[in-house]
Design an enzyme around this catalytic site. Sequence first.
Site, PDB file in Angstrom:
ATOM      1  N   ASP A  49       0.811  -1.211   0.000  1.00  0.00           N
ATOM      2  CA  ASP A  49       0.000   0.000   0.000  1.00  0.00           C
ATOM      3  C   ASP A  49       0.846   1.263   0.000  1.00  0.00           C
ATOM      4  OD1 ASP A  49       0.906  -0.399   2.611  1.00  0.00           O
ATOM      5  OD2 ASP A  49      -1.064  -0.826   3.440  1.00  0.00           O
ATOM      6  N   ASN A 118      -7.975  -1.945  13.966  1.00  0.00           N
ATOM      7  CA  ASN A 118      -9.368  -2.269  13.601  1.00  0.00           C
ATOM      8  C   ASN A 118      -9.458  -3.531  12.743  1.00  0.00           C
ATOM      9  OD1 ASN A 118      -8.425  -1.398  11.141  1.00  0.00           O
ATOM     10  ND2 ASN A 118      -9.871   0.290  10.905  1.00  0.00           N
ATOM     11  N   HIS A 120      -7.651  -4.169   9.976  1.00  0.00           N
ATOM     12  CA  HIS A 120      -7.353  -4.047   8.539  1.00  0.00           C
ATOM     13  C   HIS A 120      -6.051  -4.751   8.186  1.00  0.00           C
ATOM     14  CE1 HIS A 120      -5.138   0.003   9.313  1.00  0.00           C
ATOM     15  NE2 HIS A 120      -4.228  -0.815   8.848  1.00  0.00           N
ATOM     16  N   GLU A 125      -9.850  -1.622   4.844  1.00  0.00           N
ATOM     17  CA  GLU A 125     -10.566  -1.272   6.063  1.00  0.00           C
ATOM     18  C   GLU A 125     -11.773  -2.203   6.269  1.00  0.00           C
ATOM     19  OE1 GLU A 125      -9.234   0.567   8.147  1.00  0.00           O
ATOM     20  OE2 GLU A 125      -8.779   2.600   7.473  1.00  0.00           O
TER      21      GLU A 125
HETATM   22  C1  GLP Z   1      -0.744   0.551   8.374  1.00  0.00           C
HETATM   23  C2  GLP Z   1      -0.426  -0.293   7.166  1.00  0.00           C
HETATM   24  C3  GLP Z   1      -0.674  -1.733   7.422  1.00  0.00           C
HETATM   25  C4  GLP Z   1      -0.031  -2.137   8.728  1.00  0.00           C
HETATM   26  C5  GLP Z   1      -0.647  -1.381   9.858  1.00  0.00           C
HETATM   27  C6  GLP Z   1      -0.059  -1.727  11.211  1.00  0.00           C
HETATM   28  O1  GLP Z   1      -2.057   0.950   8.441  1.00  0.00           O
HETATM   29  N1  GLP Z   1      -1.149   0.090   6.002  1.00  0.00           N
HETATM   30  O2  GLP Z   1      -0.176  -2.505   6.347  1.00  0.00           O
HETATM   31  O3  GLP Z   1      -0.212  -3.503   8.920  1.00  0.00           O
HETATM   32  O4  GLP Z   1      -0.405  -0.007   9.610  1.00  0.00           O
HETATM   33  O5  GLP Z   1       1.023  -0.933  11.468  1.00  0.00           O
HETATM   34  P1  GLP Z   1       1.977  -1.033  12.731  1.00  0.00           P
HETATM   35  O6  GLP Z   1       2.854  -2.192  12.459  1.00  0.00           O
HETATM   36  O7  GLP Z   1       2.739   0.258  12.712  1.00  0.00           O
HETATM   37  O8  GLP Z   1       1.120  -1.203  13.903  1.00  0.00           O
END
Ligand code: GLP
Length: 246
Positions: A49, A118, A120, A125
């Site tokens: 992403d 949440n 995702h 989402e």
């Molecule tokens: C973002 C990314 C996700 C990731 C999530 C968790 O929203 N788009 O791909 O899994 O954050 O991030 P973190 O590892 O910083 O908690």
Amino acid sequence: MLFDRIKQNPDIVLGLATGGTMEPIYQQFVARLQQEKIELSRLRSFNLDEYVGLNPQHPKSYAAYMHEHLFQHIGYDSQRHFLPDGLAPDLDEYCRAYSDKIRRQGGIDLQLLGVGTNGHIGFNEPGTPFDSRCHVVRLSERTRRDNSRFFAKGAIVPETAITMGMQDIMEARQLVLVATGSAKAETMARFYQSDVTPDVPITALKQHPDARIILDEAAASQLPDAVRRQYAVSDKITSGPVRRYA
Ligand code: GLP
């Protein structure tokens, strides 16, 4: 995990993730590279992403993240390392082409995943259909709030992003999801309790034939004891055995 997989198959196609959870994984990979050489010239990768509107040089873009944590250490080749372009003029068309490119490269062998609080995965989402392909998503307030910790105080977290779709992710031959820290404890408990539903995107992993979940002690803390024992629970995510879930 990454290192050994590339060593076994230098032609591997990786699906790469960003976020705080992935930082130690890339760090360990780079540290191991310093001790042992492996063939990296045929490695291909697709990132999950990217924020819409951030150029790749923007320090908070996922392109900059990948450069800092991985590509500057292994060499970046735009013909083999693919990242969604948050500045593409026609985003819908761009997304279609991104999903096609994954298929043209033979699909993803190993997809790394983190999880949002949440539930995702990527930036899919809650509510995103399981048959979705790469698309533009309006980020939830919760996701923007969670991710604001990476941005300067007062900076605006982008409202939209490009993400691989649920189906793109589920078509990967293997999924490895990592969740660490107490902020993910409730998410993982929800994953465990919930039926498979687009309302909790991570539950799609229960339907994947080869999905592995790696949790640290904190992320596993709200799971029932019996379930906790099935996971690779340890405070160092590399030190426990990786168990298959589902
Ligand atoms: C973002 C990314 C996700 C990731 C999530 C968790 O929203 N788009 O791909 O899994 O954050 O991030 P973190 O590892 O910083 O908690």
